[in-house]
Enzyme design. Structure first.
Site, mmCIF file in Angstrom:
data_model
loop_
_atom_site.group_PDB
_atom_site.id
_atom_site.type_symbol
_atom_site.label_atom_id
_atom_site.label_comp_id
_atom_site.label_asym_id
_atom_site.label_seq_id
_atom_site.Cartn_x
_atom_site.Cartn_y
_atom_site.Cartn_z
ATOM 1 N N ALA A 10 4.444 91.111 28.638
ATOM 2 C CA ALA A 10 3.356 90.110 28.001
ATOM 3 C C ALA A 10 2.871 89.296 27.976
ATOM 4 O O ALA A 10 2.236 88.508 27.654
ATOM 5 C CB ALA A 10 2.158 91.467 27.482
ATOM 6 N N ASP A 32 5.399 97.293 27.949
ATOM 7 C CA ASP A 32 4.967 96.746 27.199
ATOM 8 C C ASP A 32 4.327 97.134 25.400
ATOM 9 O O ASP A 32 3.882 98.625 25.212
ATOM 10 C CB ASP A 32 4.334 95.074 26.850
ATOM 11 C CG ASP A 32 4.701 93.873 26.317
ATOM 12 O OD1 ASP A 32 4.129 94.225 25.037
ATOM 13 O OD2 ASP A 32 5.387 92.947 27.058
ATOM 14 N N SER A 114 20.825 86.964 23.989
ATOM 15 C CA SER A 114 20.725 85.388 23.673
ATOM 16 C C SER A 114 22.378 84.795 22.772
ATOM 17 O O SER A 114 23.000 85.683 22.744
ATOM 18 C CB SER A 114 20.267 86.067 21.426
ATOM 19 O OG SER A 114 19.885 84.484 21.416
ATOM 20 N N TYR A 164 19.868 90.600 14.108
ATOM 21 C CA TYR A 164 19.870 89.667 15.445
ATOM 22 C C TYR A 164 20.957 89.590 16.474
ATOM 23 O O TYR A 164 21.156 89.782 16.946
ATOM 24 C CB TYR A 164 18.677 88.299 14.767
ATOM 25 C CG TYR A 164 18.096 87.799 16.238
ATOM 26 C CD1 TYR A 164 17.258 88.178 17.060
ATOM 27 C CD2 TYR A 164 19.009 86.353 17.247
ATOM 28 C CE1 TYR A 164 16.678 87.819 18.254
ATOM 29 C CE2 TYR A 164 18.574 86.458 18.115
ATOM 30 C CZ TYR A 164 17.559 87.110 18.434
ATOM 31 O OH TYR A 164 17.419 86.576 20.094
HETATM 32 P P1 NAI Z 1 8.309 87.134 23.431
HETATM 33 O O1 NAI Z 1 7.715 87.350 22.251
HETATM 34 O O2 NAI Z 1 7.620 85.957 24.308
HETATM 35 O O3 NAI Z 1 7.786 88.186 24.351
HETATM 36 C C1 NAI Z 1 8.722 89.178 23.691
HETATM 37 C C2 NAI Z 1 8.079 90.200 24.219
HETATM 38 O O4 NAI Z 1 8.445 91.883 24.542
HETATM 39 C C3 NAI Z 1 6.414 90.778 23.833
HETATM 40 O O5 NAI Z 1 5.323 90.560 24.852
HETATM 41 C C4 NAI Z 1 6.756 92.053 22.612
HETATM 42 O O6 NAI Z 1 4.529 92.832 22.946
HETATM 43 C C5 NAI Z 1 7.802 92.587 23.733
HETATM 44 N N1 NAI Z 1 8.085 93.782 22.930
HETATM 45 C C6 NAI Z 1 8.520 93.192 21.049
HETATM 46 N N2 NAI Z 1 9.066 94.597 20.944
HETATM 47 C C7 NAI Z 1 8.147 95.902 21.626
HETATM 48 C C8 NAI Z 1 8.572 97.090 21.211
HETATM 49 N N3 NAI Z 1 9.233 97.995 20.467
HETATM 50 N N4 NAI Z 1 7.916 98.365 22.857
HETATM 51 C C9 NAI Z 1 7.789 97.378 23.532
HETATM 52 N N5 NAI Z 1 7.374 95.800 24.052
HETATM 53 C C10 NAI Z 1 7.833 95.154 22.862
HETATM 54 O O7 NAI Z 1 9.624 86.555 23.568
HETATM 55 P P2 NAI Z 1 10.219 86.055 24.121
HETATM 56 O O8 NAI Z 1 10.904 84.886 23.583
HETATM 57 O O9 NAI Z 1 10.175 86.329 25.512
HETATM 58 O O10 NAI Z 1 11.628 87.141 24.533
HETATM 59 C C11 NAI Z 1 12.678 88.052 25.355
HETATM 60 C C12 NAI Z 1 13.639 88.260 24.746
HETATM 61 O O11 NAI Z 1 13.860 86.510 24.425
HETATM 62 C C13 NAI Z 1 13.927 89.242 23.441
HETATM 63 O O12 NAI Z 1 14.675 89.570 24.143
HETATM 64 C C14 NAI Z 1 14.671 88.034 22.770
HETATM 65 O O13 NAI Z 1 15.197 88.544 21.389
HETATM 66 C C15 NAI Z 1 15.583 86.601 23.724
HETATM 67 N N6 NAI Z 1 15.450 85.686 23.184
HETATM 68 C C16 NAI Z 1 14.527 84.426 23.209
HETATM 69 C C17 NAI Z 1 14.873 83.475 22.749
HETATM 70 C C18 NAI Z 1 14.492 82.026 22.450
HETATM 71 O O14 NAI Z 1 14.042 81.346 22.078
HETATM 72 N N7 NAI Z 1 12.439 82.484 22.618
HETATM 73 C C19 NAI Z 1 16.735 83.019 22.824
HETATM 74 C C20 NAI Z 1 17.180 84.367 22.776
HETATM 75 C C21 NAI Z 1 16.740 85.417 23.325
#
Ligand code: NAI
Length: 274
Positions: A10, A32, A114, A164
């Protein structure tokens, strides 16, 4: 064309990866908490089982690939939830889906870790140990207690920073240990991870909605730019291709050079005879 499950579809990197796969003509099953084909909470064992069951129904028991992207950041106050979502979420779901990946001609899995695993000096060894032992309840309790014991200034800044970084460290280790086991490798299911750095997504931008100047970011950004979700989606797509047939157990840094800048000699590490 293949059928691919994408968690976290999402938002951010998950949404970009789902778009990239769909644009290449594949069928995408998005998972999601909201706005997805399958609504499931991957932070609970029941949610992962429900998600796996629905994915298996939709793909008919044969799945070409999984991109385990859903996750939360270090600002979430609940350190236990960080462990459950970021470590047990991908690991448990991938284990549940492994037979469907093995049933495909060229099953592929990629998880998002990460560079915090190697650039945040707050890895909690006991927490990593509990995670790798599959002890979710004990890991949750430990993460919560450790977060409460952190210095107040650190807690205010990023309450779950240690959980984390530790969740992503454990995930990378699980990927390397698991990818080479016969259950994965000899079934032709390749398992890799991407370690992103600062990527402009809602998770990173948080409440401010602004990232500021890359040269003033707390960690070095050698390329002078932040990542975009599409930068990660590009590599997710590569890892999921059937042609990516000789890489497993890899952790690919897609971080603008941050890890190399902070730990230039951290990799490779030489093997010793002792
Ligand atoms: P985001 O917040 O844009 O997307 C994360 C998605 O995961 C959201 O749609 C959220 O609803 C979903 N989500 C969260 N908890 C959930 C659950 N319990 N069950 C099902 N879905 C769930 O974040 P982003 O940045 O796209 O993150 C993606 C991955 O990248 C994560 O694992 C994050 O830790 C990792 N990450 C992000 C970085 C960044 O700078 N944005 C850096 C390094 C790693």
């Amino acid at each position: 064309m293949g059928t691919y499950a994408v968690t976290g579809s999402a938002s951010g990197m998950g949404a970009a990866s789902a778009e990239t796969l769909a644009a290449a003509g594949h069928t995408v099953i998005g998972v999601d908490l909201h706005d997805a084909d399958i609504i499931a909470d991957l932070g609970t064992a029941g949610g992962r089982e429900q998600a796996a069951e629905e994915i298996l129904t939709r793909c008919g028991g044969t799945l070409d690939g999984v991109a385990a992207i859903a996750g939360v950041g270090p600002n979430l106050p609940d350190a236990a939830a960080v462990m459950s979502i970021n470590y047990f979420g991908p690991v448990h779901l991938l284990e549940l889906l492994r037979p469907a990946l093995a049933a495909a001609d060229a099953g592929r899995a990629v998880a998002i870790g990460s560079n915090a695993a190697t650039t945040v000096p707050l890895i909690d060894d006991r927490l990593v140990e509990l995670a790798l032992a599959g002890e979710e309840e004990a890991a949750r309790e430990h993460a919560r207690a450790a977060a409460e014991a952190m210095p107040a200034e650190l807690r205010e800044l990023a309450p779950s920073i240690s959980a984390y970084a530790s969740s992503k460290f454990a995930l990378a280790r699980w990927i390397r240990r698991t990818a080479v086991t016969p259950e994965w490798a000899r079934q032709g299911v390749l398992l890799n991870a991407i370690a992103p750095g600062a990527v402009l997504t809602p998770l990173m931008l948080g409440s401010t909605g602004e990232a500021g100047d890359p040269d003033r970011f707390p960690t070095p950004m050698p390329l002078g730019v932040f990542g975009e979700p599409a930068d990660i989606a590009f590599w997710v797509h590569q890892f999921l291709k059937p042609e990516a047939r000789f890489t497993t157990g890899a952790i690919l840094y897609v971080d603008g050079g941050t890890d190399a800048a902070m730990r230039p000699d951290g990799t490779p590490t030489a093997m010793s005879l002792g």
